[in-house]
Design an enzyme around this catalytic site. Structure first.
Site, short mmCIF file in Angstrom:
data_model
loop_
_atom_site.label_atom_id
_atom_site.label_comp_id
_atom_site.label_asym_id
_atom_site.label_seq_id
_atom_site.Cartn_x
_atom_site.Cartn_y
_atom_site.Cartn_z
CG ASP A 1 -2.24 0.71 0.96
OD1 ASP A 1 -2.24 1.69 0.19
OD2 ASP A 1 -3.27 0.32 1.55
CD GLU B 1 -6.42 5.24 3.27
OE1 GLU B 1 -5.48 4.98 4.04
OE2 GLU B 1 -6.28 5.40 2.05
#
Length: 841
Positions: free
Chosen positions: A325, A521
């Site tokens: 990521d 997020e």
């Protein structure tokens, strides 16, 4: 610790439904019987001797620099086509809110032109056999970074639809839209099984039930890749491997404390069907895994050989490649984004190193040359990357040589999205007027979300957080208000944002459209000091319902959210209550069920909860199959329009405080940007920094842009050239909680790029300390965490019970530093690395 796998009856029911609907994947459908070891997954892609021979031929002619280049993936803002040529870059990506030429309204042709430029550069290297670059993008609910593209409901809504066929069609439509822009790789689907709805990424999950996630994962991958038989196919990514949805207290990038049995039976279920369908890439997760029950701590996934190699590649048999990521390798202890041998040795094949990619290439080559990374590991990584590129048909085909290349119309799938919205709506309370409302009714529409594409689409919509969008940014879309007006007729509908300027008695029905604002997020996390009570974060929604309820006319509430929330107070003020999740660009999918348009087809509510709905403000974790399971609305609940409810008055009492105990109080960071938003000050001029993470703002003597210290866009790069200040300033003074005040420090992260040439002060309220020597000492030393005892500030008059500016940095001269993640932390005043007050005088 997470609850054990739910009842076998539920698991069996969902698994059988999956097998029946999709017999091709029957062999890979998770069994109702709990797994006791990691299964080997047979992929739809078989090893092809010709491809393997070609991979070996290419690899055998590559230099070390070329191999490391293939393993490197920078962001398009920090790499040019010529960089691709010079450094043999194997991939590029665009992050959320990153567009060609930084143009938010770039068309498909603009994206395609950049894709062609990157591809042409990869074909102009001095490699013996040229390897095409592959561009990856976060297309997580449609091609959501692109202007004019259709955005589908976020995954939580699709889970409520209970329609695997629909999900497969969405995967295919998303892939086609992505190919229209010249991009061939999608970072999706997300296969998290969320167990604590406080997580800010809950809406990216299909369900709390692993078997529902499994029933969607394979068909989505098949729809997207379809064995790369068509121009509309892209490479899919199963993410985030694994356990991201099961972190303690729902903390983003936190620690999953599941047993191995629960990890394989709950959090891994989506990967079994995704890999069986042939998913070619897997993205490592930011979280850690600590198997407390077995006494084994796997650590950060990005650095865990036990997870990435032993489980994923060896036991499960995955032969595609693993990508990190966003700078995820840098979160492994002892690593930075530019240097992490541990991540590569653990099994990472491609590194998403967004900005420091040149240093990464240099450092990784050095790691190989001195033996910290075996050459065999590099060869394995590059073999996997080449295998996927060959399987996907990327060799010898320019992005523009695609049937959909550059076509704006390929970005749209509006009818499919409208159908998805209709199927996703869950009718929770049905005690008001019959729906849809009959033609001719006078309708009052209220609420901040009624005419807001930003609220409809949520995070990951044109920008990362989705916070700076306007309706004008969505040319091929309809708000819910627009849909109501189209169905009922303009003259029959009145809109009032807060309901204060109208009399509900003048109308037949009130429709309130309210809910969460956009986030992504960690920004969406509900921390230990918070609860599931929606009205504590969005009091305007309670206020608008109080304004229109009890006036003799029924109130139909449409609630937009990325998770189930405690809304008892809102339900009591509503006759009808609909969970509409984050529906995306097609607001008419909502209005289809609210208002009977002339000659329109009548639809019923089909949605069923894929997440349990809480009865109390701290009823989390809450998952079907738990011991003492007692939600307000159970998993699978959802009324049809002919089924009336009798909820009565719901309890609106709630205890003071949050759902957890924490000694950390965020002043400004990804968990709270609202209480004390940042601003810059120069003389009598003040400029709020706002929510646009792409903006660069200036006043005389100071310029601020977005930067990264720990995680994506978590900091501000502040450049002083004269007297000015950066401040965290709230509209009203707040008191620091006791847990974050006792023996506490002011903590913030910084990277000092240029030592101060003048005097620098740090202030809390009106109490200022001289920090010139502190920042001078930190210059050029990279990422640092600074702790200053609150006692230093209180000794100079700071009042911790009444703070409106808990953090301020001022400089009288030239000085450059990135600053972020500002907290008050209790109990840390005695830490060895805490600055002494006498050093700040």
């Amino acid at each position: 610790m997470h609850k054990p796998l739910r009842s076998s009856a539920l698991a069996l029911a969902v698994a059988l439904a999956f097998v029946t609907e999709f017999p091709a994947y029957a062999a890979q459908a998770p069994a109702a019987k709990a797994l006791t070891d990691w299964p080997h997954v047979t992929s739809a892609f078989k090893k092809d001797a010709a491809i393997e021979a070609r991979v070996a031929e290419i690899l055998g002619k590559m230099t070390l620099a070329q191999k490391i280049g293939q393993m490197t993936q920078p962001e398009i803002k920090s790499a040019t086509p010529d960089d691709v040529r010079q450094y043999y870059l194997g991939s590029v990506l665009n992050g959320g809110g990153s567009w060609p030429n930084n143009d938010k309204h770039a068309r498909a042709a603009d994206w395609l032109a950049m894709a062609n430029a990157f591809y042409d550069a990869s074909m102009a290297t001095d490699m013996a056999i040229k390897v095409p670059v592959v561009w990856g993008t976060d297309a997580v609910h449609g091609h959501n970074n692109v202007y004019g593209a259709t955005m589908f409901p976020h995954n939580i809504g699709l889970g409520a639809a209970r329609d695997p066929e629909l999900v497969g069609e969405i995967g295919a439509a998303t892939a086609k839209a992505v190919r229209a822009t010249g991009i061939a790789w999608v970072f999706g689907p997300t296969l998290a099984v969320v167990r604590d709805d406080r997580w800010g990424r809950t809406y990216e999950s299909y369900a709390e039930d692993p078997m529902l996630v499994a029933s969607y994962a394979g068909v989505y991958v098949k729809g997207m890749q379809d064995s790369f038989r068509h121009d509309a196919n892209t490479i899919a990514t199963a993410k985030h491997f694994m356990g991201d949805g099961g972190t303690d207290q729902g903390k983003d990038r936190g620690v999953n404390k599941s047993s191995e049995r629960d990890m394989m039976n709950i959090h891994a279920q989506g990967y079994y069907t995704a890999l069986a369908a042939g998913a070619q890439t897997v993205m490592a997760s930011f979280n850690s895994w600590d198997d407390v029950a077995a006494g084994r701590n796997y650590g950060k996934v990005h650095g865990s050989r036990g997870m990435l190699t032993d489980i994923l590649k060896n036991k499960m048999g995955f032969d595609g490649f693993v990508v990190t990521d966003w700078n995820g390798n840098g979160e492994v202890p002892g690593c930075t984004a530019a240097s992490c041998a541990q991540a590569i040795n653990a099994g990472v094949d491609m590194v998403m190193v967004t900005d420091e990619w040149k240093a990464f290439i240099k450092n990784t080559m050095a790691d190989v040359e001195v033996g910290r990374i075996p050459m065999a590991r590099i060869d394995d990584a590059v073999t996997r990357i080449l295998r996927v590129k060959l399987r996907a048909g990327l060799f010898g085909k320019r992005p523009s040589q695609n049937a959909y290349a550059g076509k704006d119309e390929a970005l749209q799938a509006r009818e499919l999205a409208r159908r998805a919205v209709r199927e996703s709506l869950v009718l929770l309370k049905n005690e008001g007027p019959a729906l849809p409302l009959a033609a001719g009714k006078k309708i009052l529409v209220v609420g901040k979300a009624a005419d807001s594409m930003a609220n409809q689409t949520g995070g990951w919509a044109l920008t990362w957080q989705g916070t700076t969008n306007t309706n004008a940014d969505f040319p091929n879309a309809d708000t819910i208000l627009a849909g109501i007006r189209a169905a009922a007729g303009e003259s029959s509908v009145r809109f009032s944002l807060d309901g204060k300027d109208v009399n509900p008695a003048d109308f037949d029905t009130v429709i309130a459209v309210i809910g969460e604002g956009p986030y992504a997020e960690g920004d969406g996390d509900i921390g230990p000091s918070g609860t599931l009570r929606h009205s504590s974060r969005y009091p305007e929604d309670l206020a608008v319902l109080q304004q229109v309820a009890g006036k003799g006319k029924p109130v139909v509430t449409v609630f937009l959210s990325g998770r189930p929330l405690w809304v008892n107070d809102l339900m009591n003020l509503s006759d009808t209550f609909i969970a509409a999740w984050l529906p995306g660009t097609e607001g008419k999918g909502v209005s289809d069920l609210l208002v009977a348009g002339k000659g329109a087809r009548a639809y019923d509510f089909k949605g069923k909860l894929s997440f349990s709905w809480p009865r109390t403000v701290c009823q989390t974790p809450l998952n079907v199959g738990d011991a003492n399971y007692a939600p307000l609305f159970a998993y699978g609940y959802g009324l049809g329009k002919s089924k009336r409810s009798q909820l009565g008055k719901l309890d609106t009492n709630y205890p003071a405080g949050g759902c957890g105990v924490s000694n950390v109080y965020p002043l400004f960071g990804q968990s709270d940007r609202a209480s004390f938003p940042l601003q810059i000050r120069s003389g009598d001029k003040v400029q709020p920094l706002g929510a646009d993470l792409n903006a660069t703002l200036s006043l005389p003597g100071i310029t601020v842009s977005t930067a990264q210290i720990n995680t994506q866009q978590d900091a501000k790069l502040v450049t002083w050239t004269g007297p000015a200040a950066l401040e965290a300033h709230g509209a009203k003074a707040l008191a620091l909680p006791a847990a974050a005040s006792k023996d506490a420090v002011l903590r913030f992260d910084t990277m000092v790029e240029k030592a101060p040439a003048g005097k620098v002060t740090i202030a809390m309220g009106n109490a200022a300390l001289d920090a010139t020597a502190l920042f001078a000492r930190l210059a050029g030393k990279g990422k640092q965490s600074v702790k200053i005892p609150l006692a230093c500030f209180t000794a100079k008059g700071a009042d911790l019970a009444k703070l409106d500016t808990p953090f301020s940095v001022s400089s009288t001269g030239a000085f450059t530093a990135a600053i972020g993640n500002i907290d008050a932390v209790g109990g840390a005043a005695g830490d060895q690395d805490t600055v002494r007050c006498e050093d700040l005088k």
